[in-house]
Design an enzyme around this catalytic site. Structure first.
Site, short mmCIF file in Angstrom:
data_model
loop_
_atom_site.label_atom_id
_atom_site.label_comp_id
_atom_site.label_asym_id
_atom_site.label_seq_id
_atom_site.Cartn_x
_atom_site.Cartn_y
_atom_site.Cartn_z
N SER A 243 37.94 37.71 37.39
CA SER A 243 38.42 39.07 37.18
C SER A 243 39.16 39.52 38.44
O SER A 243 39.20 38.79 39.43
CB SER A 243 37.24 40.01 36.91
OG SER A 243 36.52 40.19 38.10
N LYS A 244 39.69 40.73 38.37
CA LYS A 244 40.46 41.27 39.50
C LYS A 244 39.73 41.17 40.82
O LYS A 244 40.35 41.03 41.87
CB LYS A 244 40.74 42.75 39.23
CG LYS A 244 42.02 42.99 38.53
CD LYS A 244 42.35 44.47 38.62
CE LYS A 244 43.08 44.89 37.35
NZ LYS A 244 43.02 46.30 37.08
N ARG A 245 38.42 41.29 40.74
CA ARG A 245 37.62 41.20 41.95
C ARG A 245 37.90 39.94 42.77
O ARG A 245 37.71 39.89 43.96
CB ARG A 245 36.13 41.13 41.56
CG ARG A 245 35.38 42.40 41.62
CD ARG A 245 33.93 42.24 41.23
NE ARG A 245 33.66 41.36 40.11
CZ ARG A 245 33.03 40.19 40.21
NH1 ARG A 245 32.64 39.76 41.39
NH2 ARG A 245 32.80 39.46 39.14
N HIS A 246 38.29 38.87 42.07
CA HIS A 246 38.51 37.59 42.76
C HIS A 246 39.91 37.48 43.36
O HIS A 246 40.32 36.39 43.74
CB HIS A 246 38.29 36.44 41.78
CG HIS A 246 36.89 36.37 41.25
ND1 HIS A 246 36.55 36.87 40.02
CD2 HIS A 246 35.76 35.89 41.79
CE1 HIS A 246 35.26 36.69 39.81
NE2 HIS A 246 34.76 36.10 40.88
N GLY A 247 40.64 38.59 43.41
CA GLY A 247 41.99 38.52 43.96
C GLY A 247 42.98 38.60 42.82
O GLY A 247 42.67 39.13 41.77
#
Ligand code: GLU
Length: 471
Positions: free
Chosen positions: A237-241
């Site tokens: 998800s976005k959290r991973h970049g």
């Protein structure tokens, strides 16, 4: 039979890497078998679908070079067709109207859950003859008995009991057809032979097969692609970049590197790592895709990107590099030939953003010395070699400002001073580049040019004097 595959994104966000990998697999499977690849935009959710998102999907597909043979088709343009099919099912007794109030459905669900049963509609309205002018939904009449068996090309055989499946709603009370219905109608009308999609749709597959059969259609083959995990094991998800395909472009990745990376996520061919799109088409085998989820690994993507930056035509890289230099406020028209800069630097950068950053010194004076480099190489002992270099370089005619002459000059200064080359070359490099790493000094100085080289040597000498004055 012509193989026909489709990519069917819902335009509710950007094209993310998971979607891009599904699109790639569908594309490769079609190309591999001389088939056709279709793009279908599933925009029936009017509240969540946006024109920007459609555009982001088209942009991502275009950047990756995943060319579709047909489409984009938009589901919102096909409502008449969906209604026609729903009417057909109603007429044949394969669908029925239901007006069960929400309270009844909620109470039923609670009871079923309390009894540890899978919540499903009990079929109360199956035999009621409702007035079509009153509010209602339409449900598909799912078979009561038997099994739906799916021979998934990736997951193998999966069997679902009809007893577990619901009479699902195919048209909402506002008249809108639902996802499972529209997909089935489109897959049938578009003569899709292979549905390749994310494994989050596995539970929809038996429902869709039952509707297809009710319509007298042969179901297509299915291949459910496992999801992509972040490096911490949770769903990517976005959290991973960056997750959006276009964000990778903006971060300086080449489309061929991202494609190569995505195809290797869950698919392999011997121990090979590098595949051009043509090679993927030649070798891709959907049956070899791994069932297990694959974890995204940025280091590997960087490694592939570096490989492609290094091996691509430097003119193309130069072209792609321009906007990244622009982001740094640099116009390479005023300075060394950008293709020559790329040729000298390509092996040193993992992304185009990094390539722009490490090449900025060619076009403008750097702001600060890299700390360790200045401490180590711009010490008082470096003053004499730098002064001598300045003299010698100043004497060179502009026409002689060439790698061979420049290299010769540096060597001669080292000889004259009886110093080993590093004691002369490294201070010069830090003076001109600001860092201790750069391509060969001959190339570096020729790219930077005479005027800037001399100016930066003066700056380094001033820096040394200032430092020693303070001691
Ligand atoms: N529109 C669905 C999605 O974006 C995909 C449907 C399908 O491939 O069958 O998840």
């Amino acid at each position: 039979m012509t193989i026909r595959t489709r990519f069917a994104p819902s335009p509710t966000g950007y094209l993310h890497v998971g979607g891009a990998r599904t699109a790639l697999f569908s594309y490769l499977f079609a190309r591999r078998h001389g088939g056709r690849f279709i793009l279908r935009i599933e925009d029936t959710d009017l509240e969540r679908s946006t024109a920007e998102s459609v555009n982001a999907i088209l942009e991502g597909m275009a950047w990756l070079g995943l060319e579709y043979d047909e489409g984009p088709f938009y589901q919102t343009h096909r409502f008449d067709r969906y209604n026609q099919v729903i009417d057909e099912l109603l007429a044949k007794g394969l669908a029925y109207r239901c007006d069960c109030p929400k309270e009844r459905l909620d109470a039923m669900r609670e009871e079923q859950m309390a009894a540890k049963l899978k919540p499903r509609y009990d079929g109360l309205c199956r035999h009621r003859d409702l007035d079509p002018s009153q509010p209602h939904v339409i449900r598909f009449r799912n078979p009561d008995t038997g099994q739906v068996v799916v021979d998934d090309l990736i997951r193998g055989r999966m069997a679902f009991d009809n007893r577990e499946l619901d009479d699902l709603i195919i048209r909402r009370s506002d008249g809108a057809p639902t996802y499972n219905l529209t997909v089935v109608v489109d897959d049938a009308d578009m003569a899709i032979t292979h549905v390749i999609r994310g494994d989050d749709h596995i539970n929809n597959t038996p429902r869709q097969i039952n509707i297809l059969r009710a319509l007298g259609k042969e179901p297509p083959h299915y291949a459910h692609v496992p999801m992509i995990l972040g490096d911490d094991g949770s769903r990517l998800s976005k959290r991973h970049g960056a997750v959006s395909v276009v964000a990778y472009r903006d971060q300086g990745y080449l489309p061929e590197a991202l494609l190569n990376y995505l195809v290797r996520l869950g698919w392999s061919h011997r121990d090979r790592e590098i595949f051009s799109l043509e090679e993927m088409v030649e070798l891709f085998d959907i049956g070899q895709v791994n069932k297990a989820a694959a974890a995204f690994n940025t280091d590997k993507l960087d490694w592939l990107n570096q490989h492609y930056i290094q091996h691509a035509d430097p003119r193309r890289i130069a072209h792609l590099l321009r906007p990244h230099l622009g982001d740094l406020g640099i116009d390479p028209a005023e300075g060394a030939d950008l293709t020559a800069v790329v040729a000298a630097q390509a092996a040193r950068a993992k992304t185009l953003v990094e390539l722009a950053r490490i090449s900025a010194f060619v076009y403008r004076d750097f702001e600060d010395y890299e700390e360790g480099a200045a401490k180590k190489h711009l010490r008082p002992v470096a003053a004499e070699p730098l002064e001598r270099l300045r003299d010698r370089l100043d004497m060179l005619a502009l026409a002689d400002w060439e790698p061979v002459t420049l290299e010769h000059t540096v060597h001669r200064v080292a000889e004259e001073l009886g110093l080993n080359l590093g004691k002369v070359a490294q201070p010069l490099r830090v003076a001109v580049v600001g860092r201790a790493a750069s391509p060969g000094l001959d190339i570096t100085l020729s790219l930077v040019g005479k005027e800037a080289t001399l100016r930066r040597i003066d700056r380094a000498l001033a820096y040394i004097r200032q430092g020693s004055a303070g001691v």
